[in-house]
Design a protein around this motif. Structure first.
Motif, PDB file in Angstrom:
ATOM      1  N   LEU A  65      -0.336  -4.747  -3.061  1.00 53.33           N
ATOM      2  CA  LEU A  65      -0.496  -4.007  -2.131  1.00 53.33           C
ATOM      3  C   LEU A  65      -1.330  -4.070  -1.888  1.00 53.33           C
ATOM      4  CD1 LEU A  65       2.130  -1.587  -2.308  1.00 53.33           C
ATOM      5  CD2 LEU A  65       2.864  -4.077  -2.094  1.00 53.33           C
ATOM      6  N   ASP A  66      -1.727  -4.445  -0.309  1.00 60.61           N
ATOM      7  CA  ASP A  66      -3.222  -4.430   0.669  1.00 60.61           C
ATOM      8  C   ASP A  66      -2.427  -3.177   1.777  1.00 60.61           C
ATOM      9  OD1 ASP A  66      -5.410  -4.330   2.698  1.00 60.61           O
ATOM     10  OD2 ASP A  66      -4.961  -6.830   1.626  1.00 60.61           O
ATOM     11  N   PHE A  67      -3.467  -2.834   1.583  1.00 62.14           N
ATOM     12  CA  PHE A  67      -3.941  -1.188   2.514  1.00 62.14           C
ATOM     13  C   PHE A  67      -5.341  -1.768   3.298  1.00 62.14           C
ATOM     14  CE2 PHE A  67      -0.769  -0.163  -1.121  1.00 62.14           C
ATOM     15  CZ  PHE A  67       0.471   0.659   0.225  1.00 62.14           C
ATOM     16  N   GLY A 114       8.249   1.665  -1.331  1.00 62.07           N
ATOM     17  CA  GLY A 114       9.485   2.302  -0.111  1.00 62.07           C
ATOM     18  C   GLY A 114       8.745   2.433   1.295  1.00 62.07           C
ATOM     19  N   SER A 115       9.238   3.162   2.036  1.00 65.61           N
ATOM     20  CA  SER A 115       8.576   3.129   3.753  1.00 65.61           C
ATOM     21  C   SER A 115       7.543   4.459   3.317  1.00 65.61           C
ATOM     22  CB  SER A 115       9.937   3.298   4.470  1.00 65.61           C
ATOM     23  OG  SER A 115      10.453   4.445   4.223  1.00 65.61           O
ATOM     24  N   GLU A 116       8.705   5.701   3.251  1.00 63.74           N
ATOM     25  CA  GLU A 116       8.004   7.398   2.810  1.00 63.74           C
ATOM     26  C   GLU A 116       6.797   6.956   1.724  1.00 63.74           C
ATOM     27  OE1 GLU A 116       7.504   9.317   4.737  1.00 63.74           O
ATOM     28  OE2 GLU A 116       9.018   8.424   5.559  1.00 63.74           O
ATOM     29  N   GLY A 117       6.399   5.780   0.528  1.00 59.62           N
ATOM     30  CA  GLY A 117       5.681   5.993  -0.192  1.00 59.62           C
ATOM     31  C   GLY A 117       4.909   4.742   0.772  1.00 59.62           C
ATOM     32  N   THR A 118       4.645   3.803   0.852  1.00 56.25           N
ATOM     33  CA  THR A 118       3.696   2.842   1.553  1.00 56.25           C
ATOM     34  C   THR A 118       3.248   3.806   2.790  1.00 56.25           C
ATOM     35  OG1 THR A 118       5.185   0.665   1.401  1.00 56.25           O
ATOM     36  CG2 THR A 118       3.776   0.434   2.545  1.00 56.25           C
ATOM     37  N   LYS A 159      -2.263   6.777   4.171  1.00 54.19           N
ATOM     38  CA  LYS A 159      -3.117   8.348   4.553  1.00 54.19           C
ATOM     39  C   LYS A 159      -3.872   8.701   3.849  1.00 54.19           C
ATOM     40  CE  LYS A 159       0.207   8.524   8.158  1.00 54.19           C
ATOM     41  NZ  LYS A 159       1.400   9.941   8.980  1.00 54.19           N
ATOM     42  N   MET A 160      -3.196   8.690   2.221  1.00 49.04           N
ATOM     43  CA  MET A 160      -4.333   9.368   1.349  1.00 49.04           C
ATOM     44  C   MET A 160      -5.285   8.616   0.558  1.00 49.04           C
ATOM     45  SD  MET A 160      -0.981  10.524  -1.672  1.00 49.04           S
ATOM     46  CE  MET A 160      -0.037   9.001  -1.350  1.00 49.04           C
ATOM     47  N   LEU A 161      -5.341   7.519   1.305  1.00 48.80           N
ATOM     48  CA  LEU A 161      -6.493   6.519   0.690  1.00 48.80           C
ATOM     49  C   LEU A 161      -7.369   6.416   1.700  1.00 48.80           C
ATOM     50  CD1 LEU A 161      -4.680   2.633  -0.219  1.00 48.80           C
ATOM     51  CD2 LEU A 161      -6.393   3.886  -1.368  1.00 48.80           C
ATOM     52  N   ALA A 162      -6.846   6.658   2.991  1.00 48.72           N
ATOM     53  CA  ALA A 162      -7.840   6.925   3.892  1.00 48.72           C
ATOM     54  C   ALA A 162      -8.464   7.919   4.166  1.00 48.72           C
ATOM     55  CB  ALA A 162      -7.175   6.980   5.811  1.00 48.72           C
ATOM     56  N   ALA A 163      -7.919   9.122   3.096  1.00 53.79           N
ATOM     57  CA  ALA A 163      -8.386  10.795   2.728  1.00 53.79           C
ATOM     58  C   ALA A 163      -9.738  10.581   2.252  1.00 53.79           C
ATOM     59  CB  ALA A 163      -7.393  11.552   3.278  1.00 53.79           C
ATOM     60  N   GLY A 164      -9.410   9.425   1.124  1.00 55.89           N
ATOM     61  CA  GLY A 164     -10.730   9.402   0.336  1.00 55.89           C
ATOM     62  C   GLY A 164      -9.793   9.593  -1.380  1.00 55.89           C
ATOM     63  N   THR A 165      -8.242   9.579  -1.426  1.00 57.49           N
ATOM     64  CA  THR A 165      -8.202   9.461  -2.270  1.00 57.49           C
ATOM     65  C   THR A 165      -8.036   8.515  -3.451  1.00 57.49           C
ATOM     66  OG1 THR A 165      -6.219  10.872  -1.900  1.00 57.49           O
ATOM     67  CG2 THR A 165      -5.209  10.448  -4.116  1.00 57.49           C
ATOM     68  N   ASP A 166      -8.384   8.152  -4.682  1.00 52.75           N
ATOM     69  CA  ASP A 166      -8.367   7.231  -5.772  1.00 52.75           C
ATOM     70  C   ASP A 166      -6.938   7.000  -6.001  1.00 52.75           C
ATOM     71  OD1 ASP A 166      -9.372   5.084  -7.360  1.00 52.75           O
ATOM     72  OD2 ASP A 166     -10.682   6.298  -8.653  1.00 52.75           O
ATOM     73  N   ILE A 167      -6.431   5.833  -5.204  1.00 48.71           N
ATOM     74  CA  ILE A 167      -5.162   5.597  -4.664  1.00 48.71           C
ATOM     75  C   ILE A 167      -5.795   4.258  -6.625  1.00 48.71           C
ATOM     76  CG2 ILE A 167      -2.820   4.724  -4.874  1.00 48.71           C
ATOM     77  CD1 ILE A 167      -2.923   6.574  -2.705  1.00 48.71           C
ATOM     78  N   VAL A 168      -5.001   4.669  -8.110  1.00 46.91           N
ATOM     79  CA  VAL A 168      -5.132   3.134  -8.732  1.00 46.91           C
ATOM     80  C   VAL A 168      -3.639   2.158  -9.219  1.00 46.91           C
ATOM     81  CG1 VAL A 168      -7.346   4.391  -9.677  1.00 46.91           C
ATOM     82  CG2 VAL A 168      -4.792   4.716 -10.752  1.00 46.91           C
ATOM     83  N   GLY A 169      -3.159   2.865  -8.308  1.00 47.79           N
ATOM     84  CA  GLY A 169      -1.606   2.301  -8.743  1.00 47.79           C
ATOM     85  C   GLY A 169      -0.296   2.616  -7.739  1.00 47.79           C
ATOM     86  N   GLY A 170       0.412   2.164  -8.218  1.00 52.74           N
ATOM     87  CA  GLY A 170       1.942   2.367  -7.660  1.00 52.74           C
ATOM     88  C   GLY A 170       2.736   1.885  -8.455  1.00 52.74           C
ATOM     89  N   THR A 171       4.415   2.878  -8.470  1.00 52.01           N
ATOM     90  CA  THR A 171       5.237   1.826  -9.726  1.00 52.01           C
ATOM     91  C   THR A 171       6.767   1.165  -8.932  1.00 52.01           C
ATOM     92  OG1 THR A 171       6.293   4.244 -10.116  1.00 52.01           O
ATOM     93  CG2 THR A 171       4.076   3.105 -11.210  1.00 52.01           C
TER      94      THR A 171
END
Length: 293
Positions: free
Chosen positions: A48-50, A18-22, A27-39
């Protein structure tokens, strides 16, 4: 150290497409968060490519956890579907669910909170209607801007998102172990007391800022807890000193009923527990500055 969210946390995003999720995943990735997936059940199997970081999309939280070892979920789904999303996360047994969504019906929040307790309360729920949780320099799960403050020795728990940001900015020269935005709805998962207990137990948190607001008795109960259990210095701020009785101010839970829930009553209770309370956010920041200096 930090509470509940660290550099080792593996995060998934429910509603990542979704727009907010994307937007906030980026932004979370840029902050260093280890985002390993989404649903997203309709887009399972996609990637998805960020900005060069590939994030897989799974059909369910359970599948994402099995494939990635995720232990945190951040929920960006519309209010009508939030209850289902939280229950799915609880059923999967995830350790922390951060519910960002605003406008979740109170009976839905009551239902998924009761469901969590019936399942043994294994999932810590933060929110709904909250900015999330940030451990600067380690991880950021939600919408707290990462550029406001770096790591340090203050713990922050707040009902208000914007006041979370202001306090982090005003005390950015000291920095934070973790900032937790618990949300201002009448029914929320994690409370002031939960965060106070965690900060008290965290060896790297030297002092605590607690931001409350008018309505309910959460701050009075927190004052009792502080008096009995917290040995670290606490400063506080209560939003709504000028709020007229009977008018909801900002959050659904921020309403004065009769003589209960006023900012002055909460200030008195906190000061009786040894908490220094500022009349403005800047005054509260200055109180903390004096303690740490």
């Amino acid at each position: 150290m930090a509470i509940w969210l660290t550099k080792d946390s593996k995060v998934i995003v429910q509603g990542i497409t979704g727009s907010e999720g994307t937007k906030h995943t980026r932004k979370m990735l840029a902050a260093g968060t280890d985002i390993v997936g989404g649903t997203n059940p309709r887009k399972a199997g996609q990637e998805l490519d960020f900005d060069g970081v590939k994030v897989p999309v799974f059909g369910t939280v359970a599948d994402a956890m099995e494939k990635t070892g995720a232990d945190v979920t951040v929920i960006f789904v519309p209010p009508a579907f939030t209850k289902g999303a939280v229950i799915e996360a609880i059923d999967a047994g995830i350790g922390l669910a951060v519910v960002i969504t605003e406008g979740v019906p109170v009976h839905d929040s009551a239902e998924f909170w009761a469901y969590n307790l019936a399942k043994g309360g294994k999932t810590r729920i933060i929110g709904p209607n909250c900015p999330g949780i940030a451990s600067p320099g380690q991880s950021n799960a939600g919408i707290i801007p990462a550029s406001i403050s770096g790591p340090g020795k203050i713990g922050l728990v707040s009902k208000s998102g914007t006041l979370t940001y202001q306090m982090m900015y005003e005390l950015s020269d000291f920095g934070f172990t973790t900032a937790v935005g618990i949300g201002g709805d009448p029914i929320i998962g994690t409370t002031h007391i939960d965060a106070l207990a965690a900060f008290q137990a965290d060896p790297d948190t030297e002092a605590i800022v607690m931001i409350g607001e008018i309505g309910g008795d959460a701050e009075e109960r927190a004052a009792e807890f502080i008096k009995a259990n917290v040995t670290k210095p606490v400063v506080g701020y209560i939003a709504g000193f000028t709020a007229p009785p009977g008018k909801t101010m900002g959050h659904a839970g921020a309403i004065i009923s009769g003589s209960s829930g006023t900012a002055e009553a909460k200030k008195i209770a906190l000061e009786a527990a040894g908490v220094k309370v500022g009349k403005t956010p800047s005054e509260t920041a200055q109180l903390m500055r004096e303690i740490l200096s």
